[in-house]
Design a protein around this motif. Structure first.
Motif: not given
Length: 376
Positions: A186-206
């Motif tokens: 899980v990562d967060v944008s520098r301004d805190g407006r977006q959060v990124y979940a790396t979905d390993h078994d779905s081949f994507d990022v939410t």
């Protein structure tokens, strides 16, 4: 191009790794008593109070229920019980570590060496509290830039995961967002407006918009999605590039996928390590560090390594002894610390300390199957 694993191998991995499911969330309560600090076997007693020396490391002991404090020169100095099978961790400016465990998110005071709370997950169907690669509970975890919220990716065995939002003041879950399968990072944008979940078994990022709560998923699959759950060629960890906020996903020491989270468009850059890659971080000057865990096919691929990639795409590949999982970097950027825990077989109980300039590597015994790592 990398080959997909054989169907029989994939089936064996899934059968041996999956945890049983049951109704209800994992155990743990926000007001649970704080476990007492304990000495690491064979090491000195931990500091009870006071700020840890600058540069002290904190690792999540995935093979146990603790986090371990590590002097990068001498080794472990003590540990604190956090919760079963801790995976990722993040440390705030107030010295509190937020640790994603199978039981809940532990709040560990790094000054007093005490667990102050264990925040229970809202997510259901996590199964029994257990360990192993496919265990239910928290995986990736990140802290908002303003320190007000923690975001943790929660794995639901056999199903889609969730992203839980925790208020750091009340220490309660304030939101649960559906994401893909097994949110490794899980990562967060520098301004805190977006959060990124790396979905390993779905081949994507939410991508979660923190203001509206809206989500969208962006495929990250430079080798395609053939092989499904049995494929090795999935995203594992990401880093947010400081210069433009794009997401960086290393694949197999061959490709770096650069994703624009606003448009969903991606480009691919060449990498040179030729090894299966997991943990990744990026320093403020844009230098990327990517952990190579070892070959998928020993006849074609290279062994474990650490790739150091400058912002102008120049790479130094530093060989490592044995599989590793995650990486953190000293404040001056001269030393990298690579955990030997590894989510799969072949892990070891320690950290590789890497001199970035010379490429010299020193192994340091620390923790029990350490995965997540932070520099205090």
């Amino acid at each position: 191009m990398k080959r997909l694993v054989l169907a029989a191998t994939a089936a064996a991995v899934l059968v041996t790794g999956c945890a049983a499911q049951s109704d209800g969330g994992a155990a743990g309560a926000a007001d649970s008593p704080a476990p007492r600090a304990s000495s690491t076997p064979g090491g000195p007693a931990p500091q009870r109070t006071g700020t840890p020396p600058e540069g002290t490391l904190l690792v999540a002991d995935f093979g146990s229920d603790t986090v371990t404090f590590v002097d990068p020169g001498t080794g472990a100095t003590g540990s604190v019980q956090a919760g079963a099978a801790p995976y990722g961790l993040v440390v705030g400016e107030d010295g509190r570590a937020w640790v994603a465990t199978a039981e809940g998110v532990a709040v560990v005071n790094t000054h007093t060496h005490e667990r102050e709370a264990l925040v229970a997950y809202r997510t259901k169907n996590l199964g029994p509290v257990t360990g192993g690669e496919y265990r239910g509970g928290g995986m990736g975890i990140a802290l908002a830039p303003d320190g007000r919220h923690v975001y943790v990716g929660v794995n639901v065995p056999g199903g889609e995961g969730t992203l839980e939002t925790i208020d750091t003041t009340t220490r309660k879950v304030t939101g649960t967002t559906p994401v893909g399968r097994r949110p490794f990072d899980v990562d967060v944008s520098r301004d805190g407006r977006q959060v990124y979940a790396t979905d390993h078994d779905s081949f994507d990022v939410t991508v979660l918009d923190t203001a509206s709560g809206a989500t969208r998923r962006i495929e990250v699959a430079p080798y395609g999605t053939e092989g499904g759950l049995g494929s090795w060629l999935k995203p594992h960890y990401a880093a947010v590039r400081p210069s433009d906020g794009r997401l960086l996903f290393p694949f197999e020491g061959e490709k770096l996928v650069v994703v624009d989270p606003d448009t969903g468009r991606s480009t691919t850059e060449r990498m040179t390590a030729n090894t299966h890659q997991h943990g990744v971080t990026v320093t403020p000057d844009g230098t990327l560090f990517a952990v190579g865990t070892g070959p998928i096919d020993p006849a074609e691929d290279e062994g474990p390594s650490l790739t150091v990639r400058t912002k102008d795409r120049k790479e130094k590949v530093i060989p490592l002894d044995g599989p590793h999982e995650d990486v953190a970097v000293s404040a001056d950027g001269r030393t990298a610390y690579v955990t030997g825990g590894f989510t799969r077989d072949g892990h070891w109980n320690g950290i590789s300390v890497v001199d970035v300039d010379s490429g010299d590597v020193r192994r340091l015994a620390a923790g029990e199957r350490p995965l997540g790592i932070a520099v205090l």
